[in-house]
Design a protein around this motif. Structure first.
Motif, short mmCIF file in Angstrom:
data_model
loop_
_atom_site.label_atom_id
_atom_site.label_comp_id
_atom_site.label_asym_id
_atom_site.label_seq_id
_atom_site.Cartn_x
_atom_site.Cartn_y
_atom_site.Cartn_z
N ALA A 178 0.83 -1.21 0.00
CA ALA A 178 0.00 0.00 0.00
C ALA A 178 0.86 1.26 0.00
N THR A 179 1.97 1.22 0.74
CA THR A 179 2.88 2.36 0.78
C THR A 179 3.48 2.62 -0.61
N ILE A 180 3.84 1.55 -1.30
CA ILE A 180 4.40 1.69 -2.65
C ILE A 180 3.39 2.32 -3.60
N ILE A 181 2.12 1.87 -3.49
CA ILE A 181 1.08 2.41 -4.37
C ILE A 181 0.90 3.90 -4.11
N VAL A 182 0.86 4.29 -2.83
CA VAL A 182 0.72 5.71 -2.50
C VAL A 182 1.92 6.50 -3.02
N GLY A 183 3.12 5.92 -2.87
CA GLY A 183 4.30 6.60 -3.37
C GLY A 183 4.27 6.81 -4.88
N GLN A 184 3.78 5.77 -5.59
CA GLN A 184 3.67 5.89 -7.05
C GLN A 184 2.68 6.98 -7.44
N HIS A 185 1.55 7.03 -6.70
CA HIS A 185 0.56 8.07 -7.00
C HIS A 185 1.15 9.46 -6.76
N ILE A 192 14.91 31.12 -12.47
CA ILE A 192 14.25 30.01 -13.17
C ILE A 192 15.18 28.81 -13.27
N ARG A 193 16.42 29.06 -13.60
CA ARG A 193 17.38 27.95 -13.70
C ARG A 193 17.55 27.25 -12.35
N GLN A 194 17.55 28.05 -11.28
CA GLN A 194 17.68 27.45 -9.95
C GLN A 194 16.45 26.59 -9.62
N ILE A 195 15.28 27.09 -10.02
CA ILE A 195 14.06 26.31 -9.78
C ILE A 195 14.11 24.99 -10.53
N VAL A 196 14.56 25.07 -11.81
CA VAL A 196 14.65 23.85 -12.62
C VAL A 196 15.65 22.87 -11.99
N ARG A 197 16.79 23.39 -11.53
CA ARG A 197 17.78 22.52 -10.90
C ARG A 197 17.23 21.88 -9.63
N ASP A 198 16.55 22.70 -8.82
CA ASP A 198 15.99 22.18 -7.58
C ASP A 198 14.93 21.11 -7.86
N ARG A 199 14.05 21.41 -8.79
CA ARG A 199 12.98 20.44 -9.10
C ARG A 199 13.55 19.17 -9.73
N THR A 200 14.57 19.34 -10.58
CA THR A 200 15.19 18.16 -11.20
C THR A 200 15.86 17.28 -10.15
N ALA A 201 16.56 17.93 -9.22
CA ALA A 201 17.20 17.17 -8.14
C ALA A 201 16.16 16.45 -7.29
N GLU A 202 15.05 17.15 -7.02
CA GLU A 202 13.99 16.53 -6.22
C GLU A 202 13.39 15.34 -6.96
N LEU A 203 13.18 15.50 -8.27
CA LEU A 203 12.63 14.40 -9.07
C LEU A 203 13.58 13.21 -9.08
N GLU A 204 14.87 13.48 -9.23
CA GLU A 204 15.84 12.38 -9.24
C GLU A 204 15.87 11.66 -7.90
N GLU A 205 15.76 12.41 -6.80
CA GLU A 205 15.76 11.79 -5.48
C GLU A 205 14.51 10.94 -5.27
N ARG A 206 13.36 11.48 -5.71
CA ARG A 206 12.11 10.71 -5.58
C ARG A 206 12.18 9.43 -6.43
N THR A 207 12.78 9.54 -7.61
CA THR A 207 12.90 8.37 -8.48
C THR A 207 13.79 7.32 -7.84
N ARG A 208 14.89 7.73 -7.25
CA ARG A 208 15.77 6.78 -6.57
C ARG A 208 15.06 6.12 -5.39
N GLU A 209 14.28 6.91 -4.64
CA GLU A 209 13.56 6.36 -3.50
C GLU A 209 12.53 5.32 -3.96
N LEU A 210 11.84 5.63 -5.07
CA LEU A 210 10.86 4.70 -5.60
C LEU A 210 11.53 3.40 -6.06
N GLU A 211 12.71 3.53 -6.68
CA GLU A 211 13.45 2.33 -7.10
C GLU A 211 13.87 1.50 -5.90
N ARG A 212 14.33 2.17 -4.83
CA ARG A 212 14.72 1.43 -3.63
C ARG A 212 13.53 0.68 -3.03
N ARG A 213 12.37 1.34 -2.99
CA ARG A 213 11.19 0.68 -2.42
C ARG A 213 10.73 -0.48 -3.30
#
Length: 423
Positions: free
Chosen positions: A119-126, A167-188
């Motif tokens: 259930a946690t994985i499903i919520v994380g994917q959503h 804007i570039r800083q926002i893009v970098r921050d959001r990209t880093a956040e997306l990469e971290e979330r992706t790694r966390e999802l892969e670990r789970r």
């Protein structure tokens, strides 16, 4: 598992002491009484952290206490009354019952933990999908802002530069956040796969561990019935029959559970197979029931397909065996096995009978584990065969379904991809 292994070691030491009378064999037993309180505190802490209810933890604690008390009483009995008195208590099987109940409680907790993790994985994917959408919109907005900034660059050069950096800083921050979330999802996801594999292995080992005490129970109760045959009243003899029947049924359930855990998880051994040859093997296996019921079975020309032969034999044997088993009391079974090709994409196989049928509102229920439409004892079996069949067919890339009418008969269909046909 540490609790179980500690109790098993203590029980082994108890057996050694009872057989030999030598105190050295009691070392695992004394170690268990010394170590279990400390281990229990760890299990209690971890269980509360994982959300295990206090009721379940209390049941496990009670079973451990009862098991230790049973071990202590037999040790004292051996010391006070001798070997035979202690052996008589052991032969009651109460100690095995405590261990069986303890394993069942631990398995239930593990199953609940697995469900919670899924259930946690499903919520994380959503949440990940929502985040991806938000990031995509943010990137689009950033591009628009960049375009406007460059368009008015001559007049607003300083402002453009500031906006561009932001804007570039926002893009970098959001990209880093997306990469971290992706790694966390892969670990789970890896943790979930490992947990599933561990649960399958645990179910296999636990089922094997349950077989031995069941065989012991059936054997000793059978010996009891044989030894006191004719010396007990009618009720006692019925109780013995009920005990033996229950143990046999539990062994059958465990065997079916092992079969189900293997079905759909082992790698398929595909090879070109004539489906007519598969059905012929099944008909030979069912020769006794066919002769007993007078079943008439018609088999049309079936295709040759690359499949796992053993698993398809299991599917046909279950479907044809059910057609014979659930026949009308006053009418011999008539069964027809056919195959047809649909849209050049798949083969549809059908097993049709003239049996008792069933109400189609129960169609999905019959494909679930241990679900029966009839009372226990009216028809043989444990209610897991169709669940195994569906798992096998789905692993082959197909589907399994049924249509039926009470008193008229049933037709079970399953599909296999036409691309697997051998030309």
């Amino acid at each position: 598992m540490h609790l179980l292994s500690t109790l098993t070691d203590a029980e082994t030491g108890q057996r050694g002491f009872i057989l030999t009378g030598q105190p050295k064999y009691l070392e695992p037993y004394f170690a268990a009484r010394r170590d279990l309180p400390v281990r229990w505190e760890h299990v209690l802490s971890e269980g509360k952290r994982e959300g295990v209810t206090e009721t379940k933890l209390a049941r496990i604690r009670a079973l451990i206490t009862e098991k230790l008390d049973e071990l202590a009483s037999t040790v004292r009995l051996r010391e006070d009354s001798g070997f035979q008195a202690a052996l008589d208590v052991i032969n009651t099987g109460q100690g095995r019952i405590y261990m069986t109940q303890l394993r069942a409680e631990i398995q239930e907790i593990r199953s609940e933990r697995q469900t919670a993790l899924a259930a946690t994985i499903i919520v994380g994917q959503h949440r990940q999908r929502i985040l991806n959408t938000t990031l995509a919109l943010g990137v689009v907005g950033s591009v628009v802002l960049l375009f406007l900034a460059y368009r008015f660059s001559a007049r607003y050069e300083d402002r453009r530069n500031r906006l561009e950096q932001e804007i570039r800083q926002i893009v970098r921050d959001r990209t880093a956040e997306l990469e971290e979330r992706t790694r966390e999802l892969e670990r789970r996801s890896i943790d979930l796969q490992r947990s599933n594999a561990d649960l399958l292995q645990f179910a296999y080992v636990a089922s094997h561990d349950l077989q031995e005490p069941l065989r012991t129970i059936a054997s000793y109760v059978g010996l009891l019935g044989h030894r006191y045959n004719g010396k007990l009243d009618e009720s006692a003899e019925k109780y013995i029959e009920f005990a033996i029947s229950g143990a046999d049924r539990m062994q059958t359930l465990i065997g079916d559970l092992l079969t189900y855990s293997k079905a759909g998880t082992q790698e398929l051994e595909r090879r070109p197979v004539s489906m007519n040859a598969v059905v012929n093997v099944v008909l030979e296996n069912l020769a006794a029931s066919r002769e007993q019921t007078g079943a008439q079975i018609a088999v049309e020309a079936l295709p040759a397909i690359a499949v796992d032969e053993k698993q398809l034999i299991q599917v046909f044997q279950n479907l044809i065996g059910n057609a014979i088993k659930f026949h009308k009391p006053d009418e011999a079974p008539e069964i027809c096995i056919t195959a047809s090709k649909r849209d050049s994409a798949e083969w549809i196989f059908a097993v049709k009978d003239n049996g008792i049928g069933f109400d189609e509102e129960y169609t999905e229920r019959i494909f679930q584990m241990f679900q029966r439409l009839h009372g226990i004892g009216k028809y043989p079996g444990t209610g897991i065969g169709l669940a195994i069949c569906r798992r096998i067919i789905e692993q082959h890339g197909g589907r399994l379904w049924a249509t039926s009418s009470p008193g008229v008969g049933s037709t079970f269909f399953f599909s296999l991809p036409a691309s697997e046909k051998v030309t």
